[in-house]
Motif scaffolding. Structure first.
Motif, mmCIF file in Angstrom:
data_model
loop_
_atom_site.group_PDB
_atom_site.id
_atom_site.type_symbol
_atom_site.label_atom_id
_atom_site.label_comp_id
_atom_site.label_asym_id
_atom_site.label_seq_id
_atom_site.Cartn_x
_atom_site.Cartn_y
_atom_site.Cartn_z
ATOM 1 N N LEU A 48 0.856 -1.185 0.000
ATOM 2 C CA LEU A 48 0.000 0.000 0.000
ATOM 3 C C LEU A 48 0.892 1.235 0.000
ATOM 4 N N VAL A 49 0.537 2.228 -0.816
ATOM 5 C CA VAL A 49 1.288 3.478 -0.881
ATOM 6 C C VAL A 49 0.427 4.584 -0.267
ATOM 7 N N LEU A 50 0.979 5.258 0.738
ATOM 8 C CA LEU A 50 0.308 6.385 1.378
ATOM 9 C C LEU A 50 0.878 7.664 0.785
ATOM 10 N N VAL A 51 0.017 8.474 0.185
ATOM 11 C CA VAL A 51 0.420 9.741 -0.404
ATOM 12 C C VAL A 51 -0.379 10.872 0.234
ATOM 13 N N GLU A 52 -0.041 12.089 -0.153
ATOM 14 C CA GLU A 52 -0.645 13.249 0.498
ATOM 15 C C GLU A 52 -1.999 13.651 -0.078
ATOM 16 N N PHE A 93 5.425 11.105 0.128
ATOM 17 C CA PHE A 93 4.955 12.485 0.141
ATOM 18 C C PHE A 93 5.816 13.324 -0.801
ATOM 19 N N ASP A 94 5.445 14.588 -0.973
ATOM 20 C CA ASP A 94 6.252 15.515 -1.757
ATOM 21 C C ASP A 94 7.672 15.539 -1.193
ATOM 22 N N SER A 95 8.637 15.929 -2.021
ATOM 23 C CA SER A 95 10.051 15.854 -1.640
ATOM 24 C C SER A 95 10.380 16.609 -0.349
ATOM 25 N N VAL A 118 9.631 6.778 0.973
ATOM 26 C CA VAL A 118 10.239 7.049 -0.325
ATOM 27 C C VAL A 118 10.635 8.521 -0.330
ATOM 28 N N ARG A 119 11.931 8.781 -0.432
ATOM 29 C CA ARG A 119 12.406 10.169 -0.472
ATOM 30 C C ARG A 119 12.611 10.570 -1.919
ATOM 31 N N LEU A 120 11.684 11.361 -2.415
ATOM 32 C CA LEU A 120 11.764 11.847 -3.785
ATOM 33 C C LEU A 120 12.826 12.932 -3.897
ATOM 34 N N PRO A 126 4.604 13.300 -6.082
ATOM 35 C CA PRO A 126 4.135 12.048 -6.689
ATOM 36 C C PRO A 126 3.208 12.256 -7.890
ATOM 37 N N ALA A 127 2.390 13.299 -7.856
ATOM 38 C CA ALA A 127 1.449 13.544 -8.962
ATOM 39 C C ALA A 127 2.164 13.897 -10.260
ATOM 40 N N ASP A 128 3.391 14.383 -10.159
ATOM 41 C CA ASP A 128 4.133 14.820 -11.342
ATOM 42 C C ASP A 128 5.141 13.800 -11.859
ATOM 43 N N LEU A 129 5.214 12.642 -11.227
ATOM 44 C CA LEU A 129 6.184 11.635 -11.652
ATOM 45 C C LEU A 129 5.820 11.079 -13.026
#
Length: 144
Positions: A48-52, A93-95, A118-120, A126-129
């Motif tokens: 599962l991926v938790l995003v903002e 999350f965002d970087s 995950v450290r971007l 994430p929305a812009d990847l």
């Protein structure tokens, strides 16, 4: 089968307000008592991926991610993740929000053993990847 809350985002860059959310007084369920995309997640998911946010959730993929609609999880949101009981949880999350992600990892780590942040790279969201960037991240963290 009814709308319990809503969120909208200006993608044109022309609006003064970037986001439009239902007020908690008008919502059936307050925003911080749910996750965007939760209805597509099966109990006990392998990963599962938790995003903002909502766009992050959509970008990662239906049935793979949930959006917390902010950087801090409510007690209800933590409870929902515990109930899902994923074998592996990735927090993406965002970087610039990796510190908040690490705090959540620590809070959820009491009940979930396998959590990774995950450290971007700087400035990434994430929305812009790109599809290629997502594939690389999924391969690195063993997500199918």
């Amino acid at each position: 089968n009814k709308i319990v809350n809503y969120t909208g985002r200006d993608v044109t860059g022309k609006m003064e307000m970037k986001y439009l959310n239902c007020s908690n007084k008008d919502a059936v369920i307050p925003m911080k008592d749910l996750f965007f995309g939760l209805e597509y997640i099966k109990p006990n998911p392998e990963k599962l991926v938790l995003v903002e946010g909502a766009l992050d959730t959509i970008r990662i993929g239906k049935g793979k991610a949930i959006g917390s609609m902010g950087l801090i999880l409510s007690e209800r949101q933590k409870e929902l993740i515990y109930q899902l009981y994923p074998s592996k949880l990735l927090i993406m999350f965002d970087s610039e929000a990796w510190i908040e992600a690490e705090k959540i990892k620590k809070e959820l780590g009491v009940f979930i053993d396998n959590i990774e942040v995950v450290r971007l790279t700087d400035g990434k969201d994430p929305a812009d990847l790109t599809e290629n960037e997502l594939v690389c991240i999924f391969n690195e963290y063993n997500i199918k």
